[in-house]
Design an enzyme around this catalytic site. Structure first.
Site, PDB file in Angstrom:
ATOM      1  N   MET A  52       0.835  -1.207   0.000  1.00 34.27           N
ATOM      2  CA  MET A  52       0.000   0.000   0.000  1.00 34.27           C
ATOM      3  C   MET A  52       0.869   1.257   0.000  1.00 34.27           C
ATOM      4  O   MET A  52       1.857   1.341   0.727  1.00 34.27           O
ATOM      5  CB  MET A  52      -0.885  -0.048   1.255  1.00 34.27           C
ATOM      6  CG  MET A  52      -1.381   1.275   1.778  1.00 34.27           C
ATOM      7  SD  MET A  52      -2.610   1.056   3.091  1.00 34.27           S
ATOM      8  CE  MET A  52      -1.637   0.579   4.490  1.00 34.27           C
TER       9      MET A  52
ATOM     10  N   GLN B 113       0.376  -5.781   1.820  1.00 32.70           N
ATOM     11  CA  GLN B 113      -0.890  -6.309   1.287  1.00 32.70           C
ATOM     12  C   GLN B 113      -0.682  -7.133   0.005  1.00 32.70           C
ATOM     13  O   GLN B 113      -1.470  -8.031  -0.300  1.00 32.70           O
ATOM     14  CB  GLN B 113      -1.922  -5.201   1.065  1.00 32.70           C
ATOM     15  CG  GLN B 113      -1.577  -4.194  -0.020  1.00 32.70           C
ATOM     16  CD  GLN B 113      -2.563  -3.020  -0.118  1.00 32.70           C
ATOM     17  OE1 GLN B 113      -3.341  -2.782   0.810  1.00 32.70           O
ATOM     18  NE2 GLN B 113      -2.539  -2.287  -1.214  1.00 32.70           N
TER      19      GLN B 113
END
Ligand code: NAG
Ligand code: NAG
Length: 304
Positions: free
Chosen positions: A39, A114
């Site tokens: 991210m 992520q």
């Protein structure tokens, strides 16, 4: 302005990576490597994914490294890491990998933050071309219940995301359009999570057991999970080893082995564990902080 927000883009580490050590001997027979950034980062940031790509290419001469760009430009790629439906991201990546002639014979995958859980979804949903080793570097396999220090702590964007997550992570609108909501796991509301999480509850077999997810994941040779012992971004940190809070409260933790997911072996993880396919690594630093010596000693062996 977006540049400032790449706190997950691992600065001190990369300086070290760039400055240290000489490449070791490699071989050109190595499997390609597919990387998925975290991210606030992008495929090609020269201080993060770009540097790691370069380092791997130095260590394993001739290797094909594909650092995934989600979207048509670097800016789009970074924005999509916040706002694009994760299920769609995974399916576009699956299509891209299937189209790439250089990946036909299989590949290794390495996801950062992520990107770790997103690449696991690729392994579970898209068995062709075959993924051999999956390396999750600080990925959150049971999701997060808090982003104590998300990229761009001081930015308005980060505060805005936090508010959405705290007030309505499981509404359909937020689920569809906020990436972090798609792996938001509220242990105080397990039922809401189970029924409304569009991404994580699906790949973690919370609603039903999809036998092909189980079969495909078990086709991996190794599933390596790296946990950062001083991680100040991910809450709870044990999610990086597939652990989470015991249901109904947010203090006590279960390890993967103590979870229902494992005990009922809904995803094949218990079978993989018995077969020696799960590798749990710890790195003594904050989120995504490691140096080249650590990378070479611990992760490079899975890429050769
Ligand atoms: C790998 O390929 C590169 C360029 O294609 C070549 O220069 C190098 O010598 C090869 N290395 C090995 C170990 O075969
Ligand atoms: C299981 O997952 C595959 C791959 O995503 C999907 O095509 C299939 O429809 C799923 N099966 C069920 C029963 O949901």
């Amino acid at each position: 302005a977006m540049r400032k927000r790449s706190a997950l883009a691992l600065p001190p580490l990369l300086l070290l990576l760039l400055l240290c050590a000489r490449p070791a001997q490699g071989s050109n027979g190595s499997l390609p490597l597919v990387m998925w950034h975290g991210m606030g980062d992008s495929c090609c940031n020269p201080l993060s994914m770009g540097a790691i790509k370069k380092m791997v290419e130095e260590e394993i001469p001739g290797i094909y490294v594909l650092s995934l760009m989600i979207g048509k430009t670097v800016t789009e790629d970074m924005k999509n890491g916040f706002f694009m439906d994760v299920n769609e991201q995974v399916s576009t990546v699956c299509e891209q990998l299937a189209r790439d002639p250089r990946l036909k014979g299989g590949y290794n995958a390495m996801g950062f933050s992520q990107g770790g859980q997103f690449l696991r979804a690729v392994a579970q949903r898209c068995p062709s071309p075959p993924m051999k080793n999956l390396i999750s570097v600080g990925g959150q396999h049971q999701g997060v219940f808090g982003l104590p220090r998300c990229p761009g702590e001081s930015s308005a964007l980060c505060e805005w995301i936090r508010k959405r997550l705290n007030s309505g992570a499981y509404t359909d609108l937020v689920q569809k359009h906020l990436v972090q909501a798609q792996y938001w796991h509220d242990p105080l509301n397990e039922d809401l999570y189970r029924t409304h999480s569009l991404f994580l509850a699906d790949i973690n077999q919370e609603r039903a057991v999809n036998e092909s997810y189980k079969k495909n994941l078990q086709a991996l040779q190794k599933f390596v999970m790296v946990k950062f012992l001083q991680d100040s971004v991910v809450d709870p940190v044990n999610s990086e080893w597939f652990g989470f809070f015991k249901p109904g409260q947010d203090v006590e933790l279960d390890t993967l082995q103590e979870s229902t997911l494992y005990k009922e072996d809904r995803l094949g993880l218990a079978a993989m564990d018995k077969a020696g396919k799960l590798v749990f690594l710890a790195s003594d630093g904050d989120h995504l902080q490691f140096d080249r010596a650590w990378f070479n000693a611990n992760l490079l062996p899975f890429l050769r």
